[in-house]
Design an enzyme around this catalytic site. Structure first.
Site, mmCIF file in Angstrom:
data_model
loop_
_atom_site.group_PDB
_atom_site.id
_atom_site.type_symbol
_atom_site.label_atom_id
_atom_site.label_comp_id
_atom_site.label_asym_id
_atom_site.label_seq_id
_atom_site.Cartn_x
_atom_site.Cartn_y
_atom_site.Cartn_z
ATOM 1 N N CYS A 1 38.842 -9.053 85.748
ATOM 2 C CA CYS A 1 37.374 -9.081 85.863
ATOM 3 C C CYS A 1 36.822 -10.486 85.680
ATOM 4 O O CYS A 1 35.708 -10.764 86.121
ATOM 5 C CB CYS A 1 36.760 -8.115 84.864
ATOM 6 S SG CYS A 1 37.299 -8.420 83.159
ATOM 7 N N ARG B 1 31.113 -8.621 93.358
ATOM 8 C CA ARG B 1 30.055 -8.192 92.435
ATOM 9 C C ARG B 1 28.698 -8.215 93.148
ATOM 10 O O ARG B 1 27.867 -7.334 92.951
ATOM 11 C CB ARG B 1 30.007 -9.137 91.207
ATOM 12 C CG ARG B 1 31.237 -9.107 90.311
ATOM 13 C CD ARG B 1 31.353 -7.816 89.540
ATOM 14 N NE ARG B 1 30.203 -7.541 88.713
ATOM 15 C CZ ARG B 1 30.018 -8.008 87.475
ATOM 16 N NH1 ARG B 1 30.944 -8.745 86.900
ATOM 17 N NH2 ARG B 1 28.920 -7.698 86.795
ATOM 18 N N ASP C 1 42.558 -7.817 81.484
ATOM 19 C CA ASP C 1 41.300 -8.362 80.950
ATOM 20 C C ASP C 1 41.665 -9.162 79.705
ATOM 21 O O ASP C 1 42.793 -9.056 79.196
ATOM 22 C CB ASP C 1 40.354 -7.184 80.610
ATOM 23 C CG ASP C 1 38.993 -7.630 80.080
ATOM 24 O OD1 ASP C 1 38.635 -8.813 80.241
ATOM 25 O OD2 ASP C 1 38.283 -6.782 79.491
HETATM 26 N N1 NVA Z 1 36.255 -7.138 77.934
HETATM 27 C C1 NVA Z 1 35.521 -8.326 78.283
HETATM 28 C C2 NVA Z 1 34.972 -8.215 79.665
HETATM 29 C C3 NVA Z 1 34.245 -9.433 80.165
HETATM 30 C C4 NVA Z 1 33.682 -9.273 81.533
HETATM 31 C C5 NVA Z 1 34.418 -8.549 77.267
HETATM 32 O O1 NVA Z 1 33.776 -7.561 76.859
HETATM 33 O O2 NVA Z 1 34.194 -9.690 76.866
HETATM 34 N N1 CP Z 2 33.159 -10.172 84.808
HETATM 35 C C1 CP Z 2 31.986 -10.495 84.237
HETATM 36 O O1 CP Z 2 31.182 -9.621 83.878
HETATM 37 O O2 CP Z 2 31.767 -11.822 84.123
HETATM 38 P P1 CP Z 2 30.580 -12.513 83.303
HETATM 39 O O3 CP Z 2 30.816 -12.186 81.842
HETATM 40 O O4 CP Z 2 30.685 -13.962 83.605
HETATM 41 O O5 CP Z 2 29.275 -11.913 83.754
#
Ligand code: NVA
Ligand code: CP
Length: 310
Positions: free
Chosen positions: A267, A295, A228
């Protein structure tokens, strides 16, 4: 015949740990059935869902809107400037108002505590669309994708490399519920919190299959490598520091070579050139776009089980 459990009806989904193993398996089974075209009911007909976003989103927002429409429901999506939680009114007051208009709330909140307050103020089901602590809807799609790509989860070892925050926390809860092996590799100081490990330790088979490490070479037996972003939404002011600290944890060709046949998950959104190289994310072992696509089906299954027929 696809079984839809009644036990999830009307419940909140704030964390993976809110489910028991049978409920989680049921959501995944329904998600696969929806994707395969074996289940096409419209349990949300006549239902309206409020979608609240305090942070940006592509996947979560669009997959929920499309999924709700396919299930027969309708949506109102509000951004950061609309509700202005805590500025125009308290989270609790906003929840009590929304509760009178809609049949459910999907919310991406900056703080998990605010999501808990929202759920406390709303009698209607509240679904977590990401907080600083967890991202349970993402993990439903991840589990579905791992089953598609690698077969039964029980035979897998998922290795997550990166920040021990929201994605890692929800993965740990999933591993505890379903009993798959999970290694979480973070730089020192970025491990999952003791609270996350404590809660996961009390659900399913606990954290006996979960290993926390700072060693980027702890890849033995990996069937999947998952990373991530190093700088999550809301942490942009830490980007320079994090780029240095996380640099040894980049998922690149060398790391994927060491992980032998493991598939690659992310993700998304990805910060290419930081946590992952183009070569890996665009390479033949990457399943990140199937993961993003799933998703839709995972959340449709969740909504069908939570909102169900009246
Ligand atoms: N760890 C990331 C996940 C995004 C889907 C965030 O919180 O920005
Ligand atoms: N992975 C995810 O939640 O993507 P978004 O932030 O684009 O919704």
């Amino acid at each position: 015949m696809i079984p839809v459990l009644a036990s999830l009806r009307g419940r909140d989904f704030l964390d993976v740990a809110d489910l028991d193993p049978a409920e989680l398996r049921s959501v995944l089974a329904l998600a696969h059935a929806i994707k395969a075209g074996r289940w096409a009911e419209r349990p949300l007909a006549g239902r309206h869902i409020a979608m609240l976003f305090q942070k940006p989103s592509n996947r979560t927002r669009v997959s929920f809107e499309v999924g709700i429409a396919r299930l027969g429901g309708t949506t109102t999506t509000l951004g950061e400037q609309d509700v202005q939680f805590g500025r125009r009114e308290t989270v609790h007051d906003a929840a009590r108002v929304l509760d009178r208009y809609v049949d459910g709330i999907v919310a991406r909140m900056r703080s998990h505590a605010d999501l808990v307050e929202l759920a406390a103020g709303a009698e209607k089901p509240v679904i977590n669309a990401l907080t600083d602590r967890s991202h349970p809807c993402q993990i439903l799609a991840d589990l579905m994708t791992l089953e598609e790509a690698c077969g039964p989860l029980g035979a897998q070892r998922v290795v997550y490399i990166g920040d021990g925050n929201n994605i890692a926390a929800s993965l740990i809860e999933a591993a505890a519920l379903l009993g798959f092996r999970l290694t979480v590799i973070t730089p020192p100081g970025y491990e999952p919190t003791p609270q996350v490990l404590e809660r996961a330790g009390s659900i399913g088979s606990g954290t006996s299959g979960v290993l926390i490490s700072n060693d980027v070479a702890a890849l033995d037996g990996a069937t999947a490598i998952y990373t991530d972003v190093w700088t999550s939404m809301g942490q942009e002011d830490q980007r320079a520091t994090r780029s240095k600290i996380f640099a040894p944890y980049q998922v690149n060709k060398k790391l994927m070579d060491a992980a032998k046949d493991a598939v690659f998950l992310h993700c998304l959104p990805a910060h290419r050139g930081e946590e992952v190289t183009d070569e890996v994310i665009d390479g033949p072992r990457s399943i990140v776009f199937d993961q993003a696509g799933n998703r839709l089906y995972a959340q449709m299954a969740l909504l069908a089980e939570i909102m169900g027929p009246r």
